[in-house]
Design a protein around this motif. Structure first.
Motif, PDB file in Angstrom:
ATOM      1  N   GLY A  65       0.768  -1.201  -0.300  1.00 30.65           N
ATOM      2  CA  GLY A  65      -0.350   0.093  -0.194  1.00 30.65           C
ATOM      3  C   GLY A  65       0.581   0.760  -0.162  1.00 30.65           C
ATOM      4  O   GLY A  65       0.189   2.266  -0.398  1.00 30.65           O
ATOM      5  N   ASN A  66       1.766   0.946   0.687  1.00 28.70           N
ATOM      6  CA  ASN A  66       2.938   2.091  -0.103  1.00 28.70           C
ATOM      7  C   ASN A  66       3.413   2.813  -1.417  1.00 28.70           C
ATOM      8  O   ASN A  66       2.770   2.097  -2.296  1.00 28.70           O
ATOM      9  N   GLN A  67       4.290   3.693  -1.309  1.00 27.26           N
ATOM     10  CA  GLN A  67       4.581   4.522  -2.756  1.00 27.26           C
ATOM     11  C   GLN A  67       5.293   2.554  -3.234  1.00 27.26           C
ATOM     12  O   GLN A  67       6.103   2.300  -2.599  1.00 27.26           O
ATOM     13  N   GLY A  68       5.607   2.657  -4.204  1.00 25.20           N
ATOM     14  CA  GLY A  68       6.320   1.481  -4.986  1.00 25.20           C
ATOM     15  C   GLY A  68       5.379   0.457  -4.854  1.00 25.20           C
ATOM     16  O   GLY A  68       6.023  -0.719  -5.769  1.00 25.20           O
ATOM     17  N   GLY A  69       4.509   0.394  -4.206  1.00 26.95           N
ATOM     18  CA  GLY A  69       3.916  -1.345  -3.844  1.00 26.95           C
ATOM     19  C   GLY A  69       4.869  -2.344  -3.804  1.00 26.95           C
ATOM     20  O   GLY A  69       5.048  -3.322  -4.696  1.00 26.95           O
ATOM     21  N   LYS A  70       5.583  -2.598  -2.615  1.00 25.96           N
ATOM     22  CA  LYS A  70       5.710  -3.215  -2.011  1.00 25.96           C
ATOM     23  C   LYS A  70       5.025  -4.267  -1.477  1.00 25.96           C
ATOM     24  O   LYS A  70       4.058  -4.120  -1.481  1.00 25.96           O
ATOM     25  N   LEU A  71       5.193  -5.829  -2.005  1.00 26.21           N
ATOM     26  CA  LEU A  71       5.136  -6.380  -1.929  1.00 26.21           C
ATOM     27  C   LEU A  71       5.259  -7.524  -0.626  1.00 26.21           C
ATOM     28  O   LEU A  71       6.337  -7.746  -0.479  1.00 26.21           O
ATOM     29  N   ILE A  72       4.008  -8.136  -0.087  1.00 23.54           N
ATOM     30  CA  ILE A  72       4.008  -9.081   0.650  1.00 23.54           C
ATOM     31  C   ILE A  72       3.838 -10.579   0.672  1.00 23.54           C
ATOM     32  O   ILE A  72       2.390 -10.839   0.044  1.00 23.54           O
ATOM     33  N   PHE A  73       4.831 -11.134   0.750  1.00 27.08           N
ATOM     34  CA  PHE A  73       4.219 -12.838  -0.390  1.00 27.08           C
ATOM     35  C   PHE A  73       3.934 -13.754   0.766  1.00 27.08           C
ATOM     36  O   PHE A  73       3.827 -13.939   1.584  1.00 27.08           O
ATOM     37  N   GLY A  74       2.694 -14.727   0.791  1.00 25.93           N
ATOM     38  CA  GLY A  74       2.415 -15.840   0.702  1.00 25.93           C
ATOM     39  C   GLY A  74       3.545 -16.431   0.353  1.00 25.93           C
ATOM     40  O   GLY A  74       4.979 -16.086   0.069  1.00 25.93           O
ATOM     41  N   GLN A  75       3.513 -17.368   0.730  1.00 22.14           N
ATOM     42  CA  GLN A  75       4.644 -18.855   0.738  1.00 22.14           C
ATOM     43  C   GLN A  75       4.885 -19.891  -0.075  1.00 22.14           C
ATOM     44  O   GLN A  75       5.849 -20.069  -0.716  1.00 22.14           O
ATOM     45  N   GLY A  76       3.411 -19.273  -0.986  1.00 24.76           N
ATOM     46  CA  GLY A  76       3.410 -20.046  -2.381  1.00 24.76           C
ATOM     47  C   GLY A  76       2.968 -21.884  -2.472  1.00 24.76           C
ATOM     48  O   GLY A  76       2.961 -22.315  -1.024  1.00 24.76           O
ATOM     49  N   THR A  77       2.046 -22.403  -3.373  1.00 29.58           N
ATOM     50  CA  THR A  77       1.417 -22.998  -3.254  1.00 29.58           C
ATOM     51  C   THR A  77       1.853 -23.660  -4.825  1.00 29.58           C
ATOM     52  O   THR A  77       1.502 -23.104  -5.483  1.00 29.58           O
ATOM     53  N   GLU A  78       2.894 -25.039  -4.897  1.00 27.74           N
ATOM     54  CA  GLU A  78       3.008 -25.984  -5.608  1.00 27.74           C
ATOM     55  C   GLU A  78       1.752 -26.731  -5.860  1.00 27.74           C
ATOM     56  O   GLU A  78       1.503 -27.872  -5.272  1.00 27.74           O
ATOM     57  N   LEU A  79       1.388 -26.310  -7.502  1.00 31.10           N
ATOM     58  CA  LEU A  79       0.008 -27.307  -7.918  1.00 31.10           C
ATOM     59  C   LEU A  79       0.452 -28.359  -8.547  1.00 31.10           C
ATOM     60  O   LEU A  79       1.019 -28.477  -9.951  1.00 31.10           O
ATOM     61  N   SER A  80      -0.005 -29.653  -8.582  1.00 29.91           N
ATOM     62  CA  SER A  80       0.626 -30.996  -9.737  1.00 29.91           C
ATOM     63  C   SER A  80      -0.452 -31.564 -10.074  1.00 29.91           C
ATOM     64  O   SER A  80      -1.546 -31.438  -9.582  1.00 29.91           O
ATOM     65  N   VAL A  81      -0.334 -31.577 -11.111  1.00 35.26           N
ATOM     66  CA  VAL A  81      -2.001 -32.141 -12.145  1.00 35.26           C
ATOM     67  C   VAL A  81      -1.099 -33.144 -12.793  1.00 35.26           C
ATOM     68  O   VAL A  81      -0.894 -33.534 -13.592  1.00 35.26           O
ATOM     69  N   LYS A  82      -2.521 -33.912 -12.143  1.00 35.54           N
ATOM     70  CA  LYS A  82      -2.223 -35.464 -12.939  1.00 35.54           C
ATOM     71  C   LYS A  82      -2.934 -36.252 -14.190  1.00 35.54           C
ATOM     72  O   LYS A  82      -3.927 -35.397 -13.788  1.00 35.54           O
ATOM     73  N   PRO A  83      -2.079 -36.664 -15.463  1.00 34.65           N
ATOM     74  CA  PRO A  83      -3.178 -36.890 -16.202  1.00 34.65           C
ATOM     75  C   PRO A  83      -4.726 -37.779 -16.181  1.00 34.65           C
ATOM     76  O   PRO A  83      -4.083 -38.670 -14.862  1.00 34.65           O
TER      77      PRO A  83
END
Lengths: 114, 114
Positions: B96-114
């Motif tokens: 929300g400050n100038q420049g759009g400094k980001l706060i990241f989540g830890q990430g979710t790895e998505l696997s797709v099975k055939p």
């Protein structure tokens, strides 16, 4: 389309070397950022810059410095590389004064310190 | 203070089935929220963003996300997974400050099975 270009995709350096990672953006963005990405730790902000010759420390600046001599170029410097700086490094840019604008990322530099 | 939590570190689905990636946020004011995708050895690509215009946000590649203020959630969905969707996904809140400094989540790895 915004293009953020990181000069090297893969880099191998030795402990104690001075290492330069270069990032160039072509959209006249004021703000540029350097992150490192490590498994289990996500992305962490190292340094950012709101304008030429300006820099701000991020969350993990120790062992790093930056240079922004021209608006389009933001360099990350490892003053004396150590093995714990082996990581994926990502550069990003965004418009200045526009907190709602998303950041645009480069493809990353995978750095290995031996 | 702001924070973001991705509730699953790994999600596995079969091709053609729905995708749900969960994200909760904490913010002291009206946030800007983003979902990014990262394919192996690539940078982060913007999927979609929420900036208070509409609570249901449509993004690229058939993804969408719904902002629910009462639940402080911003879950990412897709009706039918494709093999090419296999990647890591990040939920991010703007500082929300100038420049759009980001706060990241830890990430979710998505696997797709055939």
């Amino acid at each position: 389309d915004v293009k953020v270009t990181q000069s090297s995709r893969y880099l191998v350096k030795r402990t104690g070397e001075k290492v330069f990672l270069e990032c160039v953006q072509d959209m006249d963005h004021e703000n540029m950022f350097w992150y490192r990405q490590d498994p289990g730790l996500g992305l962490r902000l190292i340094y950012f810059s709101y304008d030429v010759k300006m820099k701000e420390k991020g969350d993990i600046p120790e062992g790093y410095s930056v240079s922004r001599e021209k608006k389009e170029r933001f360099s990350l410097i490892l003053e004396s590389a150590s093995t714990n700086q082996t990581s994926m490094y990502l550069c990003a840019s965004t418009l200045g004064g526009a907190p709602l604008e998303p950041q645009h990322f480069g493809d990353g530099t995978r750095l290995s310190i031996l | 203070a702001q924070s973001v939590t991705q509730l699953d570190s790994h999600v596995s689905v079969s091709e053609g089935t729905p995708v749900l990636l969960r994200c909760n946020y904490s913010s002291s004011y009206s946030p800007s929220l983003f979902w990014y995708v990262q394919h192996p050895n690539k940078g982060l690509q913007l999927l979609l963003k929420y900036t208070s215009a509409a609570t249901l946000v449509k993004g690229i590649n058939g993804f969408e996300a719904e902002f629910k203020k009462s639940e402080t959630s911003f879950h990412l969905t897709k009706p039918s997974a494709h093999m090419s969707d296999a990647a890591e996904y990040f939920c991010i809140v703007s500082g929300g400050n100038q420049g759009g400094k980001l706060i990241f989540g830890q990430g979710t790895e998505l696997s797709v099975k055939p």
